[in-house]
Design an enzyme around this catalytic site. Structure first.
Site, mmCIF file in Angstrom:
data_model
loop_
_atom_site.group_PDB
_atom_site.id
_atom_site.type_symbol
_atom_site.label_atom_id
_atom_site.label_comp_id
_atom_site.label_asym_id
_atom_site.label_seq_id
_atom_site.Cartn_x
_atom_site.Cartn_y
_atom_site.Cartn_z
ATOM 1 N N TYR A 1 -30.046 21.901 19.925
ATOM 2 C CA TYR A 1 -29.947 22.319 18.577
ATOM 3 C C TYR A 1 -30.052 23.883 18.658
ATOM 4 O O TYR A 1 -29.100 24.655 17.989
ATOM 5 C CB TYR A 1 -31.090 21.867 17.604
ATOM 6 C CG TYR A 1 -30.984 22.408 16.103
ATOM 7 C CD1 TYR A 1 -30.115 21.911 15.327
ATOM 8 C CD2 TYR A 1 -31.911 23.440 15.713
ATOM 9 C CE1 TYR A 1 -29.986 22.466 14.067
ATOM 10 C CE2 TYR A 1 -31.914 23.857 14.463
ATOM 11 C CZ TYR A 1 -30.833 23.395 13.678
ATOM 12 O OH TYR A 1 -30.739 24.135 12.683
HETATM 13 N N1 LIG Z 1 -32.942 22.393 6.299
HETATM 14 C C1 LIG Z 1 -33.439 23.418 7.017
HETATM 15 O O1 LIG Z 1 -34.425 23.670 7.293
HETATM 16 C C2 LIG Z 1 -32.510 24.315 7.836
HETATM 17 C C3 LIG Z 1 -32.921 25.393 8.616
HETATM 18 C C4 LIG Z 1 -31.927 26.073 9.416
HETATM 19 C C5 LIG Z 1 -30.667 25.717 9.360
HETATM 20 N N2 LIG Z 1 -30.288 24.600 8.780
HETATM 21 C C6 LIG Z 1 -28.713 24.336 8.846
HETATM 22 O O2 LIG Z 1 -28.130 24.338 7.643
HETATM 23 C C7 LIG Z 1 -27.032 23.578 7.878
HETATM 24 C C8 LIG Z 1 -27.032 22.700 6.576
HETATM 25 O O3 LIG Z 1 -28.024 21.904 6.795
HETATM 26 P P1 LIG Z 1 -28.828 21.057 5.761
HETATM 27 O O4 LIG Z 1 -30.418 21.344 6.124
HETATM 28 O O5 LIG Z 1 -28.277 21.234 4.234
HETATM 29 O O6 LIG Z 1 -28.688 19.467 6.195
HETATM 30 P P2 LIG Z 1 -28.041 18.309 5.146
HETATM 31 O O7 LIG Z 1 -28.281 17.317 6.328
HETATM 32 O O8 LIG Z 1 -28.696 18.167 3.965
HETATM 33 O O9 LIG Z 1 -26.627 18.731 5.103
HETATM 34 C C9 LIG Z 1 -25.543 18.629 6.285
HETATM 35 C C10 LIG Z 1 -24.398 17.914 5.857
HETATM 36 O O10 LIG Z 1 -23.441 18.164 6.888
HETATM 37 C C11 LIG Z 1 -22.906 17.116 7.121
HETATM 38 N N3 LIG Z 1 -22.070 17.014 8.408
HETATM 39 C C12 LIG Z 1 -22.849 16.301 9.330
HETATM 40 N N4 LIG Z 1 -22.092 16.320 10.503
HETATM 41 C C13 LIG Z 1 -20.789 16.672 10.057
HETATM 42 C C14 LIG Z 1 -19.505 16.784 10.787
HETATM 43 N N5 LIG Z 1 -19.148 16.486 11.922
HETATM 44 N N6 LIG Z 1 -18.339 17.243 9.919
HETATM 45 C C15 LIG Z 1 -18.544 17.269 8.623
HETATM 46 N N7 LIG Z 1 -19.643 17.132 7.806
HETATM 47 C C16 LIG Z 1 -20.838 16.902 8.634
HETATM 48 C C17 LIG Z 1 -23.686 15.869 6.708
HETATM 49 O O11 LIG Z 1 -22.970 14.730 6.210
HETATM 50 C C18 LIG Z 1 -24.401 16.801 5.272
HETATM 51 O O12 LIG Z 1 -23.568 16.255 4.336
HETATM 52 C C19 LIG Z 1 -26.895 22.932 9.134
HETATM 53 O O13 LIG Z 1 -26.259 23.694 10.071
HETATM 54 C C20 LIG Z 1 -28.415 23.319 9.485
HETATM 55 O O14 LIG Z 1 -28.501 23.489 11.132
HETATM 56 C C21 LIG Z 1 -30.959 24.024 7.880
#
Ligand SMILES: NC(=O)c1ccc[n+]([C@@H]2O[C@H](COP(=O)([O-])OP(=O)(O)OC[C@H]3O[C@@H](n4cnc5c(N)ncnc54)[C@H](O)[C@@H]3O)[C@@H](O)[C@H]2O)c1
Length: 241
Positions: free
Chosen positions: A145
């Site tokens: 990651y």
């Molecule tokens: N939640 C946190 O604490 C956090 C912190 C830093 C970064 N992020 C990043 O933010 C971004 C969004 O994550 P989130 O926290 O909203 O998670 P989430 O799981 O709520 O949303 C992620 C979305 O991406 C979709 N997805 C996954 N694989 C996919 C693919 N191959 N093609 C198309 N869609 C796909 C999922 O179905 C989901 O709807 C991610 O890149 C994550 O790494 C999240």
């Protein structure tokens, strides 16, 4: 017309069915934009200005078909993402290493490539990639990651240079601990939540709207002179030891 008025504009948002991507899509819709969402899950947004495509960001042929079908693209948010396998790197199978690299990093490359080719002729556009505090601040057992997110920061700068002559700005946002579908199971545990909140100077978890606000700025013409930058939206997490 003010800087937040996106009437007449069209944005592509990946990961639009949950968390940060969904909140970005909803903020854009509220600002008058049309939004094309791409997610492996079905649509979670019911709005006449929203069009959903159930597809993976890893499927270049499908992504290109989708982006080629959109008459005009003003901006892109790459928010689709997954967590990795929670093991030391030396225990990871090659497939476990490759999963977050493939979705998070190569997915960002694939969608950006398809969208950039559509933006270049119009000599303007905005791309916002979602990186993470884990691009620069680490804990054990997150090699795949973390590498995918560090890669997104480097890719953002490299894309920004390639696209600067075409009038397109590319930046990334690094969220801290944010309450979304990805983290819900952990943060619904009161002990984990408290421990995490204690590490955040702001004293609370981020909500998807906290991240979407920064993304909206980077998609607007208020940020036209910013490119190749990684902006932390983490309640101050990265500034402490
Ligand atoms: N939640 C946190 O604490 C956090 C912190 C830093 C970064 N992020 C990043 O933010 C971004 C969004 O994550 P989130 O926290 O909203 O998670 P989430 O799981 O709520 O949303 C992620 C979305 O991406 C979709 N997805 C996954 N694989 C996919 C693919 N191959 N093609 C198309 N869609 C796909 C999922 O179905 C989901 O709807 C991610 O890149 C994550 O790494 C999240």
């Amino acid at each position: 017309m003010n800087n937040w008025d996106n009437n007449g504009k069209t944005f592509v948002v990946t990961g639009s069915s949950s968390g940060i991507g969904k909140s970005c899509a909803e903020s854009l819709l509220k600002s008058g934009a049309k939004v094309i969402g791409i997610d492996v899950s079905g649509s979670a947004i019911d709005d006449p200005s929203y069009t959903h495509h159930t597809a993976s960001v890893t499927d270049e042929e499908e992504i290109t078909k989708i982006t080629d079908s959109i008459p005009q693209i003003d901006g892109l948010v790459n928010a689709a993402g997954i967590w990795g396998s929670g093991k030391p790197f030396y225990e990871l199978e090659a497939s476990e290493w490759e999963r977050p690299i493939s979705v998070n990093l190569t997915g960002t490359f694939t969608v950006s490539k398809a969208v950039s080719r559509r933006m270049i002729p119009s000599k303007k556009g905005k791309i916002v990639n979602i990186s993470c505090i884990r691009s620069s601040i680490f804990r054990n057992n997150m090699a795949g990651y973390a590498a995918s997110k560090g890669g997104i920061v480097s890719l953002t700068s490299a894309m920004a240079l390639d696209l600067a002559p075409h009038g397109i700005q590319v930046n990334s946002v690094a969220p801290g601990f944010t309450y979304t579908g990805m983290t819900k199971a952990s943060f619904d545990n009161p002990e984990v939540r408290k421990q995490s909140e204690n590490l955040i100077p702001a004293g609370r978890l981020g909500m998807p709207e906290d991240i979407a606000g920064v993304v909206m700025f980077l998609l607007s013409d208020l940020s036209d002179y910013m490119t190749g930058t990684n902006v932390y939206a983490d309640g101050g997490y990265h500034i402490q030891k």
